[in-house]
Design a protein around this motif. Structure first.
Motif, short mmCIF file in Angstrom:
data_model
loop_
_atom_site.label_atom_id
_atom_site.label_comp_id
_atom_site.label_asym_id
_atom_site.label_seq_id
_atom_site.Cartn_x
_atom_site.Cartn_y
_atom_site.Cartn_z
N GLN A 3 9.79 -113.46 52.96
CA GLN A 3 10.64 -112.30 52.68
C GLN A 3 11.91 -112.71 51.95
OE1 GLN A 3 9.37 -109.63 56.59
NE2 GLN A 3 11.55 -109.89 56.09
N ILE A 4 12.22 -111.97 50.90
CA ILE A 4 13.47 -112.21 50.18
C ILE A 4 14.66 -111.86 51.05
CG2 ILE A 4 14.84 -111.49 48.17
CD1 ILE A 4 12.16 -111.04 46.70
N ASP A 5 14.55 -110.75 51.77
CA ASP A 5 15.56 -110.33 52.74
C ASP A 5 14.98 -110.52 54.14
OD1 ASP A 5 17.37 -109.11 54.40
OD2 ASP A 5 17.25 -107.14 53.46
N GLU B 259 15.92 -109.63 56.91
CA GLU B 259 16.10 -108.48 57.80
C GLU B 259 15.21 -107.30 57.41
OE1 GLU B 259 18.00 -108.87 60.45
OE2 GLU B 259 18.33 -110.91 59.70
N TRP B 260 14.55 -107.40 56.26
CA TRP B 260 13.71 -106.31 55.78
C TRP B 260 12.39 -106.27 56.53
CZ3 TRP B 260 8.87 -106.75 53.47
CH2 TRP B 260 8.36 -105.58 52.88
#
Length: 320
Positions: free
Chosen positions: A214-216, A218-219
């Motif tokens: 995941q790039i983020d 928290e996503w």
């Protein structure tokens, strides 16, 4: 590289209409559409599943079996199966793929996706270069293809596929933005299989965890946007690999396996397995010595890919 749509004509019976092409570009998928009649598919698979037990001509047969890589051993059986070789060239499939990719098209990989009673759902994921397991791209589009990436997958239901036994799920319109960084590389832990949960759903990715990419951090995918792809045997659906997709778990309420067969297509301008001689996935490696992409439409004017002539069971491979 040609990426303009091809106008439907008498010799391209199943080419996408302008409306279908617009819908595909907006949603990232099209279908289901019929490739075989239901009984035709059932009869064909009843015979072919027995023939496929003979792995003597499979390109990754002995290597994959010795390493226990059942996932890799499912790859590219079209290179030793007449039925699957014919399948990837079916006009019902190739006409539609050419409508998006242009006239010159390669099939660069096929995979079986079985789901047995009690199996976890496949995790939400996207694939652009398919570097998620090894860290090395398996396909690379040319530098001028700024609006393209990934591959077109045509997923054909060889059995019933529904919400009870693990049909596909899509998030329409998500193909334009990558939520994962494939260069991060995932780590393989086979003990994770069928033991992962994402929220209230048993989800995993064949021993990997897509959250590592995941790039983020928290996503998380918005499950409220998910659409289930219920399909009958012999139906197929076409989608960009960059579309967010997953599958339901197999509930176990039926003892029937769900089986899908994914054929992956790119223009001939795309480099396949660039600068590599092995596939590295699922904790092992297999040689690409016998591998070759298959030209399913048009002509190949490039020299960067190994091509294989179509073969039938019992004949030697010809890679060039």
């Amino acid at each position: 590289m040609t990426t303009e749509p091809i106008t439907p004509g008498a010799d391209r019976t199943f080419a996408l209409s302008p409306e279908e092409l617009a819908r595909f570009r907006e949603q990232g998928f099209l279908g289901p559409f019929k490739v075989y009649e239901i009984e035709e598919m059932k009869d064909a698979w009843r015979k072919e599943r027995l023939a496929l037990m003979d792995r003597s001509m499979a390109v990754y047969g002995d290597e994959a079996a010795e390493s226990g890589n059942t996932n890799i051993s499912n790859y590219d059986r079209h290179l030793d199966s007449t039925f699957l070789a014919d399948h990837i060239c079916r006009q019902e499939i190739v006409d539609r793929v050419r409508s998006v990719l242009g006239p010159d098209v390669l099939n660069w990989r096929t995979e079986f996706f079985p789901k047995y009673p009690g199996d976890e759902g496949t995790d939400w994921h996207q694939a652009d270069t398919f570097a998620n397991a090894s860290g090395q791209p398996q396909i690379l589009w040319p530098g001028d293809a700024v609006h393209f990436g990934g591959t077109i997958t045509v997923w054909t239901a060889f059995t019933e596929a529904n919400e009870e036994n693990g049909c596909l799920q899509f998030m329409p319109g998500t193909q334009q933005s990558m939520f994962y960084d494939e260069t991060k590389r995932m780590h393989y832990f086979p003990e994770r299989i069928n033991r992962e949960r994402k929220g209230d759903v048993k989800r995993g990715f064949f021993g990997y965890d897509y959250r590592e990419l995941q790039i983020d951090p928290e996503w998380s995918p918005d499950e409220s946007k998910a659409v289930s792809m219920v399909m009958r045997p012999g139906e197929a659906i076409m989608f960009w690999s960059t579309l967010m997709h997953a599958s339901h778990p197999h509930s176990g309420n039926t003892d029937e396996m769900r089986l899908g067969f994914a054929a992956r297509y790119v223009p001939t301008s795309v480099r396949v397995y660039p600068d590599t001689e092995e596939i590295e996935e699922y904790g092992g490696r297999v040689s690409l010595e016998k591998y070759g992409a298959v030209l399913v439409a048009g002509e190949n004017t490039y020299t960067h890919n190994r091509l294989v002539t179509r073969t039938t069971r019992g004949h030697a491979f010809t890679v060039r």
